[in-house]
Design an enzyme around this catalytic site. Structure first.
Site, mmCIF file in Angstrom:
data_model
loop_
_atom_site.group_PDB
_atom_site.id
_atom_site.type_symbol
_atom_site.label_atom_id
_atom_site.label_comp_id
_atom_site.label_asym_id
_atom_site.label_seq_id
_atom_site.Cartn_x
_atom_site.Cartn_y
_atom_site.Cartn_z
ATOM 1 N N ASP A 215 -9.322 -11.577 -22.790
ATOM 2 C CA ASP A 215 -9.349 -12.204 -21.473
ATOM 3 C C ASP A 215 -10.598 -11.721 -20.723
ATOM 4 O OD1 ASP A 215 -7.304 -13.960 -19.720
ATOM 5 O OD2 ASP A 215 -8.241 -12.481 -18.406
ATOM 6 N N TYR A 344 -12.304 -14.152 -10.709
ATOM 7 C CA TYR A 344 -12.630 -15.529 -11.083
ATOM 8 C C TYR A 344 -13.735 -16.080 -10.176
ATOM 9 C CZ TYR A 344 -8.532 -15.617 -14.112
ATOM 10 O OH TYR A 344 -7.631 -15.356 -15.115
ATOM 11 N N HIS A 396 -2.530 -14.934 -26.796
ATOM 12 C CA HIS A 396 -3.521 -14.397 -25.867
ATOM 13 C C HIS A 396 -3.368 -12.901 -25.607
ATOM 14 C CE1 HIS A 396 -6.461 -14.892 -22.623
ATOM 15 N NE2 HIS A 396 -5.678 -14.173 -21.840
#
Length: 418
Positions: A215, A344, A396
């Site tokens: 990630d 982000y 993930h």
């Protein structure tokens, strides 16, 4: 150059690990904290106040659940019946204090770098051949993701492995996450965090080390390969990032199997990117809700664990309720939901460094990874790719989801790089 000189100076002056513990009230949780100008490494223990847990229970009891479309399952987002079940378990059966005690069995520390308190686990191996390995999580994870792999990596002989595969593990909480501090200024992008990680490893006295991540950890690992390559023995990622190479046909020469794998991942992620747009553009707006409602925070996070894992739609096929809630609790008790999603925005603004990573690189491709399933040719163009493993299962959250597969792949890659 000035920054590299600073890192080099840190490596020449190994920090003294103090046993002093300083607790400072930080939001709802007790956070160990050093002065902003200090390079001290401070021992840390999690100690959530009783009042925080009492407030949590009261908020859960007052949860105002929404209505939903009949028989909609998870199609519209987090399923109502499952969230009610999870909240009821959280209120009546989940024992944070038991998990707090378990987490506190790990040697935890904090230190201040670039104006932010950085929390990390530093578990040294008993084996003389061990090499340092920094492990870096992403969103919506935490350092808790690594709790199943720290033991096998540091003490392999206790888990059926060889002493020659031992590591000193440093598991970092990213700035804005968990028990790390919350940046009060903009700019803490993966590139900047990579420089923080490099300084942390220097401060710990490690002139050579490896790095592993998924990630955002994968983005940070890539940036590490560009900002601190002279100190890295290797990079390992379970989310292998690579852009399409330039040219009119980036897929020229790519095997059909690689294209099929990439297209399948793109199809799976087609309806999974709404969160990314929100967190990349308006993270503060989201932050109010996930900071005020524990049920809302759990709904936002647990839905990702279900969708991004190899769970066949049943999140508890891969994670227990206690595992899901312990990860959520780390966000809740530290009030780090809003600060965690800002990465982000910072990444969108910063863009990161580009260029080929020459540090030896290993890619572990898990079949149900939602993102960054790219052709091998793309990886070879952007990394010094030395190992590529197509895993038989997993998604993930590799360290928490398939710890044995991840550990074996990390061990294999770093053999011969000691």
């Amino acid at each position: 150059p000035r920054e590299n000189a600073t890192i080099a100076a840190m490596r020449c002056n190994r920090a003294f690990l103090t046993t002093a513990v300083v607790f400072v009230a930080c939001g709802a949780a007790a956070i160990a904290q050093a002065p902003a100008s200090s390079e001290a490494i401070v021992r840390f223990r999690i100690n959530v106040p009783d009042a925080t847990l009492k407030d949590l229970n009261e908020r859960l009891a007052r949860t105002r659940f929404p209505s939903e479309i009949e028989q909609s399952g998870w199609e519209y987002g987090t399923n109502l019946a499952y969230l009610k079940e999870l909240v009821a378990y959280w209120r009546t059966k989940y024992d944070w204090r038991a998990h707090e005690r378990t987490l506190n069995q790990l040697p935890q520390y904090t230190t201040t770098i670039d104006g932010v308190v950085i929390h990390f686990v530093h578990q040294r191996s008993s084996h003389a051949s061990a090499i340092p390995l920094v492990m870096i999580h992403g969103w919506p994870g935490s350092f808790f993701e690594f709790t199943k792999v720290i033991g096998p990596l540091t003490e392999p002989t206790a888990f059926g492995g060889s002493a020659a595969d031992a590591f000193h593990v440093v598991a970092v909480s990213l700035p804005g996450y968990g028990f790390s501090g919350k940046p009060r200024r903009s700019g803490y992008s993966p590139t900047r965090i990579a420089r923080i990680v490099a300084q942390l490893m220097a401060r710990l006295g490690y002139p050579r080390y490896g790095a592993q991540g998924g990630d955002w950890g994968a983005s940070i690992v890539r940036q590490l390969g560009l900002v601190d390559r002279e100190h890295l023995v290797g990079l390992h990622s379970n989310m292998c990032l690579a852009n399409a190479p330039p040219g009119p046909n980036p897929n020229e020469g790519v095997p059909e199997a690689d294209l099929t794998r990439m297209q399948a991942a793109q199809a799976r992620s087609a309806n999974e990117l709404g969160y990314f747009q929100i967190q990349s553009t308006k993270p503060m707006t989201l932050g109010y809700g996930i900071n005020d409602s524990p049920a809302g925070l759990a709904a936002w996070i647990v839905e990702k664990f279900r969708a991004w894992s190899d769970s066949d739609g049943n999140v508890e096929k891969k994670f227990t309720k206690d595992e899901l809630l312990t990860n959520v609790m780390i966000y809740w008790v530290t009030e780090s939901g809003p600060s965690s999603v800002r990465i982000y925005y910072e990444n969108r603004v910063d863009g990161g460094l580009t260029g080929r990573v020459e540090v030896p690189f290993a890619c572990a491709r898990f079949p149900r990874e939602m993102f960054a399933i790219v052709p091998t040719k793309w990886l070879e163009a952007q990394y010094n790719l030395q190992q590529l493993t197509d895993m038989p299962r997993g998604g993930h959250f590799a360290a928490l989801e398939e710890p044995q597969l991840l550990v074996e792949d990390v061990r294999k890659f770093f053999r011969g790089r000691r």
